[in-house]
Design an enzyme around this catalytic site. Structure first.
Site, mmCIF file in Angstrom:
data_model
loop_
_atom_site.group_PDB
_atom_site.id
_atom_site.type_symbol
_atom_site.label_atom_id
_atom_site.label_comp_id
_atom_site.label_asym_id
_atom_site.label_seq_id
_atom_site.Cartn_x
_atom_site.Cartn_y
_atom_site.Cartn_z
ATOM 1 N N ARG A 172 -1.062 22.022 -53.303
ATOM 2 C CA ARG A 172 -2.417 22.578 -53.241
ATOM 3 C C ARG A 172 -3.059 22.710 -54.621
ATOM 4 O O ARG A 172 -3.813 23.646 -54.883
ATOM 5 C CB ARG A 172 -2.419 23.925 -52.510
ATOM 6 C CG ARG A 172 -1.921 23.862 -51.070
ATOM 7 C CD ARG A 172 -2.808 22.963 -50.208
ATOM 8 N NE ARG A 172 -2.254 22.840 -48.864
ATOM 9 C CZ ARG A 172 -1.489 21.824 -48.462
ATOM 10 N NH1 ARG A 172 -1.204 20.828 -49.290
ATOM 11 N NH2 ARG A 172 -1.033 21.779 -47.229
ATOM 12 N N SER A 221 -6.702 27.840 -43.879
ATOM 13 C CA SER A 221 -5.488 28.564 -44.251
ATOM 14 C C SER A 221 -5.801 29.554 -45.365
ATOM 15 O O SER A 221 -6.330 29.174 -46.411
ATOM 16 C CB SER A 221 -4.406 27.591 -44.706
ATOM 17 O OG SER A 221 -4.003 26.763 -43.636
ATOM 18 N N GLU A 291 -4.802 30.785 -50.778
ATOM 19 C CA GLU A 291 -5.197 29.377 -50.737
ATOM 20 C C GLU A 291 -6.714 29.275 -50.688
ATOM 21 O O GLU A 291 -7.298 28.361 -51.275
ATOM 22 C CB GLU A 291 -4.579 28.665 -49.533
ATOM 23 C CG GLU A 291 -4.906 27.183 -49.470
ATOM 24 C CD GLU A 291 -4.078 26.429 -48.452
ATOM 25 O OE1 GLU A 291 -4.641 25.513 -47.822
ATOM 26 O OE2 GLU A 291 -2.888 26.746 -48.283
#
Length: 300
Positions: A172, A221, A291
């Site tokens: 990520r 998310s 996130e």
């Protein structure tokens, strides 16, 4: 000190708005305004902005704003949103060229229509290509780093073409140059059988529909999966499924999703997220990392 005016910015061909509402642009539908919202006309316009912008104005880039929380105090400086001039998709024999504003799902659909396999996972990622590259987005067993050949990145000193290796992808995350903005990317793909590609994409869409609150005001998310763990399972074990703070709620369907049930403020949502982080840390000893990207100022 007097607030700057649009005249302080370079002479752009794109649109500049002062005190522009950002909430309508985000999936959460909440948050404060941008001091300046800038939509460059094309890459040359963006390069001019990056080169000549007043250095005392902070720079923030947003895309589809699907994984973004804008705080209630708004965002100081320049908020850059890439739009029409950055949405072209070109199909090549062994891959896809996609502008940063092209939606991930649309890129997957173009690849499928051309009989190109390997990019099906993009149909399960809500957002645009620029953000997908910047955060190494992934879903259903694949990540951007697995299929990216290169990305073009606008910087204050010019346009760079960086390979996947040069972008330093990790989970990520990518390592972009200072004030760098992804404007285009090339993904490799392999010839495939059209019905098999379509079946895989249908399976991804069905799995997402079944397991995630895709029709809610959400931000995707909320927390990254810690190594060796699933964030949702840690949140569930800490008793946070369905937890509420005003109109902010942890989804009962998938507890790594924050929901705005109606009139939740950004503070309500972020506060609920921090409560979850504290409860998970107390219950499991694991510290969850956000996130969702949170930008802007807390309200005065």
């Amino acid at each position: 000190m007097q607030n700057p005016s649009p005249a302080a910015l370079p002479p752009l061909r794109g649109r500049i708005q002062q005190d522009a509402p950002l909430a309508p642009l985000t999936w959460f539908r909440t948050g404060g305004p941008a001091e300046f919202l800038v939509r460059p006309a094309d890459v040359d316009d963006l390069l001019l902005l990056l080169r000549d912008r007043p250095r005392d104005l902070p720079l923030t880039v947003i895309g589809a704003a699907s994984n973004l929380l804008v705080r209630d105090g708004g965002v100081r400086g320049l908020v850059v949103k890439l739009a029409r001039g950055f949405s072209e998709i070109v199909v090549e024999g062994d891959g896809i060229l996609a502008g940063a504003a092209a939606l991930d799902a649309t890129v997957a659909e173009h690849a499928a229509a051309a009989g190109l396999a390997g990019l099906e996972f993009l149909c399960g990622i809500p957002g645009a290509i620029g953000g997908a590259v910047a955060m190494n987005a992934g879903a259903y067993g694949a990540e951007v780093k697995d299929m990216l050949d290169w990305a073009e990145v606008a910087t204050p000193s010019g346009l760079l073409r960086l390979s996947a290796q040069e972008l330093g992808f990790t989970y990520r995350h990518s390592t972009l140059p200072q004030d760098g903005v992804v404007v285009r990317a090339r993904f490799r793909a392999i010839p495939g059988e059209a019905t098999a590609i379509a079946a895989k994409m249908n399976a991804i869409r069905a799995a997402r529909e079944e397991s995630q609150p895709v029709r809610a005001r959400t931000g995707g998310s909320t927390f990254k999966n810690p190594e060796g763990h699933k964030a949702w399972a840690l949140i569930d074990a800490a008793g946070c499924r369905g937890l509420q703070n005003g109109d902010a709620q942890i989804s009962e369907k998938h507890c790594n999703f924050l929901l705005n049930l109606g009139v939740a403020t950004a503070s309500d949502l972020e506060g609920l997220g921090e409560t979850v982080r504290a409860r998970v840390a107390a219950q499991s000893g694991v510290t969850l990392e956000w996130e969702i990207k949170r930008i802007g100022e807390f309200p005065a």
